[in-house]
Design a protein around this motif. Structure first.
Motif, mmCIF file in Angstrom:
data_model
loop_
_atom_site.group_PDB
_atom_site.id
_atom_site.type_symbol
_atom_site.label_atom_id
_atom_site.label_comp_id
_atom_site.label_asym_id
_atom_site.label_seq_id
_atom_site.Cartn_x
_atom_site.Cartn_y
_atom_site.Cartn_z
ATOM 1 N N ALA A 21 0.790 -1.227 0.000
ATOM 2 C CA ALA A 21 0.000 0.000 0.000
ATOM 3 C C ALA A 21 0.821 1.274 0.000
ATOM 4 C CB ALA A 21 -0.919 0.006 1.214
ATOM 5 N N ALA A 22 2.117 1.188 0.140
ATOM 6 C CA ALA A 22 2.941 2.402 0.111
ATOM 7 C C ALA A 22 3.091 2.887 -1.321
ATOM 8 C CB ALA A 22 4.311 2.115 0.717
ATOM 9 N N GLY A 23 3.501 4.161 -1.491
ATOM 10 C CA GLY A 23 3.726 4.682 -2.829
ATOM 11 C C GLY A 23 5.069 4.198 -3.324
ATOM 12 N N LEU A 24 5.101 3.495 -4.480
ATOM 13 C CA LEU A 24 6.353 2.928 -4.937
ATOM 14 C C LEU A 24 6.319 2.479 -6.366
ATOM 15 C CD1 LEU A 24 5.427 -0.346 -4.377
ATOM 16 C CD2 LEU A 24 5.863 0.531 -2.114
ATOM 17 N N SER A 34 23.480 -8.448 -10.218
ATOM 18 C CA SER A 34 24.558 -8.176 -9.291
ATOM 19 C C SER A 34 24.206 -6.961 -8.488
ATOM 20 C CB SER A 34 25.872 -7.936 -10.043
ATOM 21 O OG SER A 34 25.770 -6.790 -10.843
ATOM 22 N N GLY A 35 24.739 -6.850 -7.305
ATOM 23 C CA GLY A 35 24.463 -5.687 -6.479
ATOM 24 C C GLY A 35 25.124 -5.847 -5.137
ATOM 25 N N THR A 36 25.215 -4.771 -4.408
ATOM 26 C CA THR A 36 25.841 -4.787 -3.100
ATOM 27 C C THR A 36 24.888 -4.227 -2.079
ATOM 28 O OG1 THR A 36 27.982 -4.413 -4.136
ATOM 29 C CG2 THR A 36 27.815 -3.985 -1.769
ATOM 30 N N ARG A 37 24.723 -4.922 -0.955
ATOM 31 C CA ARG A 37 23.811 -4.434 0.074
ATOM 32 C C ARG A 37 24.385 -3.173 0.686
ATOM 33 N NH1 ARG A 37 19.675 -5.330 3.234
ATOM 34 N NH2 ARG A 37 19.757 -4.892 5.459
ATOM 35 N N ARG A 38 23.511 -2.192 0.889
ATOM 36 C CA ARG A 38 23.949 -0.929 1.436
ATOM 37 C C ARG A 38 23.019 -0.521 2.560
ATOM 38 N NH1 ARG A 38 23.341 4.690 -1.726
ATOM 39 N NH2 ARG A 38 23.709 6.058 0.029
ATOM 40 N N ASN A 39 23.585 -0.167 3.687
ATOM 41 C CA ASN A 39 22.805 0.325 4.809
ATOM 42 C C ASN A 39 23.093 1.807 4.991
ATOM 43 O OD1 ASN A 39 21.549 -2.143 6.138
ATOM 44 N ND2 ASN A 39 23.682 -2.754 5.928
ATOM 45 N N MET A 40 22.030 2.572 5.282
ATOM 46 C CA MET A 40 22.205 3.993 5.522
ATOM 47 C C MET A 40 21.359 4.397 6.710
ATOM 48 S SD MET A 40 22.059 5.513 1.679
ATOM 49 C CE MET A 40 22.378 7.147 2.271
ATOM 50 N N SER A 41 21.817 5.362 7.445
ATOM 51 C CA SER A 41 21.035 5.877 8.563
ATOM 52 C C SER A 41 19.906 6.739 8.023
ATOM 53 C CB SER A 41 21.915 6.704 9.494
ATOM 54 O OG SER A 41 22.296 7.898 8.850
ATOM 55 N N SER A 42 18.984 7.118 8.911
ATOM 56 C CA SER A 42 17.841 7.924 8.497
ATOM 57 C C SER A 42 17.965 9.359 8.985
ATOM 58 C CB SER A 42 16.550 7.294 9.032
ATOM 59 O OG SER A 42 16.367 6.015 8.479
ATOM 60 N N LYS A 43 19.165 9.902 9.018
ATOM 61 C CA LYS A 43 19.377 11.254 9.510
ATOM 62 C C LYS A 43 19.181 12.252 8.372
ATOM 63 C CE LYS A 43 22.642 9.859 13.140
ATOM 64 N NZ LYS A 43 24.010 10.017 13.668
ATOM 65 N N ARG A 44 18.023 12.881 8.366
ATOM 66 C CA ARG A 44 17.691 13.790 7.294
ATOM 67 C C ARG A 44 18.608 15.011 7.263
ATOM 68 N NH1 ARG A 44 12.714 13.077 4.855
ATOM 69 N NH2 ARG A 44 11.469 11.387 5.697
ATOM 70 N N GLN A 45 19.219 15.371 8.402
ATOM 71 C CA GLN A 45 20.027 16.582 8.430
ATOM 72 C C GLN A 45 21.373 16.402 7.737
ATOM 73 O OE1 GLN A 45 19.230 14.704 11.003
ATOM 74 N NE2 GLN A 45 20.851 14.545 12.547
ATOM 75 N N LEU A 171 12.581 -4.972 -8.225
ATOM 76 C CA LEU A 171 12.962 -3.593 -7.959
ATOM 77 C C LEU A 171 11.765 -2.853 -7.385
ATOM 78 C CD1 LEU A 171 14.807 -2.728 -11.289
ATOM 79 C CD2 LEU A 171 15.725 -3.855 -9.249
ATOM 80 N N VAL A 172 11.970 -2.156 -6.283
ATOM 81 C CA VAL A 172 10.890 -1.412 -5.640
ATOM 82 C C VAL A 172 11.369 0.000 -5.353
ATOM 83 C CG1 VAL A 172 9.263 -1.325 -3.730
ATOM 84 C CG2 VAL A 172 10.101 -3.546 -4.537
ATOM 85 N N ALA A 173 10.641 0.997 -5.866
ATOM 86 C CA ALA A 173 11.065 2.385 -5.668
ATOM 87 C C ALA A 173 9.905 3.254 -5.248
ATOM 88 C CB ALA A 173 11.682 2.951 -6.948
ATOM 89 N N GLY A 174 10.201 4.283 -4.461
ATOM 90 C CA GLY A 174 9.209 5.257 -4.067
ATOM 91 C C GLY A 174 9.685 6.655 -4.400
ATOM 92 N N GLY A 175 8.786 7.517 -4.870
ATOM 93 C CA GLY A 175 9.154 8.883 -5.203
ATOM 94 C C GLY A 175 10.229 8.934 -6.272
ATOM 95 N N VAL A 176 11.216 9.830 -6.092
ATOM 96 C CA VAL A 176 12.277 9.939 -7.090
ATOM 97 C C VAL A 176 13.215 8.736 -7.040
ATOM 98 C CG1 VAL A 176 12.228 12.436 -7.303
ATOM 99 C CG2 VAL A 176 13.617 11.379 -5.513
ATOM 100 N N PRO A 284 12.255 6.680 0.044
ATOM 101 C CA PRO A 284 12.336 7.266 1.382
ATOM 102 C C PRO A 284 12.553 6.194 2.439
ATOM 103 C CG PRO A 284 10.416 8.071 0.176
ATOM 104 C CD PRO A 284 10.963 6.923 -0.602
ATOM 105 N N PRO A 285 13.281 6.517 3.514
ATOM 106 C CA PRO A 285 13.573 5.523 4.556
ATOM 107 C C PRO A 285 12.354 4.779 5.097
ATOM 108 C CG PRO A 285 14.936 7.454 4.874
ATOM 109 C CD PRO A 285 13.991 7.792 3.757
ATOM 110 N N PRO A 286 11.225 5.446 5.410
ATOM 111 C CA PRO A 286 10.079 4.685 5.943
ATOM 112 C C PRO A 286 9.571 3.621 4.972
ATOM 113 C CG PRO A 286 9.805 7.030 6.373
ATOM 114 C CD PRO A 286 10.958 6.901 5.432
ATOM 115 N N MET A 287 9.589 3.952 3.674
ATOM 116 C CA MET A 287 9.156 2.976 2.687
ATOM 117 C C MET A 287 10.114 1.798 2.630
ATOM 118 S SD MET A 287 9.134 3.008 -1.404
ATOM 119 C CE MET A 287 10.687 2.117 -1.284
ATOM 120 N N ILE A 288 11.420 2.096 2.635
ATOM 121 C CA ILE A 288 12.424 1.035 2.594
ATOM 122 C C ILE A 288 12.236 0.097 3.777
ATOM 123 C CG2 ILE A 288 14.898 0.524 2.727
ATOM 124 C CD1 ILE A 288 14.055 1.798 0.085
#
Length: 311
Positions: A21-24, A34-45, A171-176, A284-288
């Motif tokens: 139900a999310a926008g994606l 092929s691909g590499t797992r990537r983790n990122m924090s959710s610090k918008r600043q 492949l799942v994407a939301g927004g840009v 966006p992080p919440p969607m991910i």
């Protein structure tokens, strides 16, 4: 104009693509990956360079000149940039975007394929308007002939070789977040043209709430391109567009691919094979976080869920 989510789904061995139900946007491809797992924090600043400090980057910084500007919507501009002959990238990667006189470095994903670069010496970036200095410059100051510099980076890409094991790629994407996945879709189409590989591809687009106005018209251009690919490779691609807010404004050319309502978790589950599926997420992080949890609930191992978060 109302939001027009889209789903490309194939019968039999082809991709079926679904979104919760999310926008994606979702795209599922069967073939080597092929691909590499990537983790990122959710610090918008954090700015782009801080957020991506741990990511792989090319050493070279290449000059580029804006050779075309397309107004995709009121909030999205597509830049065409002529680049140095030595410039190269993999489908799904982004660039550090350096603008003379602008201190802040931008970060934008390519929304074109490596094939376009090889054929025309051009790459394309789709930039949504924000007050962030690089995006603001693109929308208020950039003109044809403007000169910038770019450096390629990112561990989130699709660059298959014939020797890679076969996988189902989702492949799942939301927004840009649609941009890197659209690049991947175009890349697979190029591979089909040169008969390097066989893919079965499904794509789904969806928007909701604030993403609707920003992304809808831009996504429609993608949808038209996607349907062209479907018509060219009917045994490899098929599509359905899901309209969550019905409107008479939907392009008549899209009507044959149109479905009403939102894509469900059950539809997504039907296309996840824990043994074969490799999923790329961008948005966006919440969607991910929500989609990752849903996929793991379906039994997809954590190490087969690759993601890139954009703010």
């Amino acid at each position: 104009m109302s939001p027009v989510p889209c789903l490309l789904s194939s019968a039999a061995r082809s991709f079926g693509l679904s979104c919760p139900a999310a926008g994606l946007l979702c795209c599922r491809l069967r073939g080597p990956g092929s691909g590499t797992r990537r983790n990122m924090s959710s610090k918008r600043q954090m700015d782009h360079l801080e957020r991506t400090a741990s990511n792989t980057r090319q050493n070279a910084l290449y000059p580029a000149q804006v050779c075309g500007i397309i107004n995709e919507s009121e909030t999205v501009k597509r830049l065409r940039l002529a680049v140095d002959p030595d410039f190269s990238f993999k489908a799904g990667q982004w660039v550090d975007f350096f603008i003379p006189g602008v201190e802040t470095v931008g970060g934008f994903s390519m929304c074109s394929s490596p094939g376009l670069l090889q054929r025309e010496g051009v790459v394309e970036l789709a930039v949504k308007y924000t007050k962030h200095p690089p995006a603001d410059w693109v929308h208020t100051t950039c003109t044809v002939g403007s000169e910038v510099a770019m450096r390629v980076g990112g561990d989130f890409f699709f660059d298959p070789s014939p020797s890679d094991p076969s996988v189902d790629l989702l492949l799942v994407a939301g927004g840009v977040g649609i941009n890197p996945l659209y690049s991947i879709l175009l890349h697979t189409s190029d591979l089909l043209h040169i008969n390097r590989m066989c893919f079965f591809i499904c794509v789904c687009c969806s928007t909701q709430r604030e993403a609707v106005i920003d992304v809808l018209i831009f996504t429609l251009r993608y949808q038209n391109s996607i349907t062209e690919v479907c018509r060219e490779f009917p045994d490899k691609f098929s599509c359905d567009f899901y309209v969550t807010q019905p409107s008479t404004d939907v392009d008549l050319n899209l009507q044959p691919f149109l479905s009403r309502g939102r894509i469900t978790e059950e539809e997504l589950r039907a296309h996840v094979d824990p043994q074969r599926t490799l999923c790329f997420l961008c948005g966006p992080p919440p969607m991910i976080e929500a989609i990752s949890k849903t996929l793991m609930d379906f039994g997809l191992p954590k190490d087969r869920i690759l993601f890139e978060k954009w703010w």
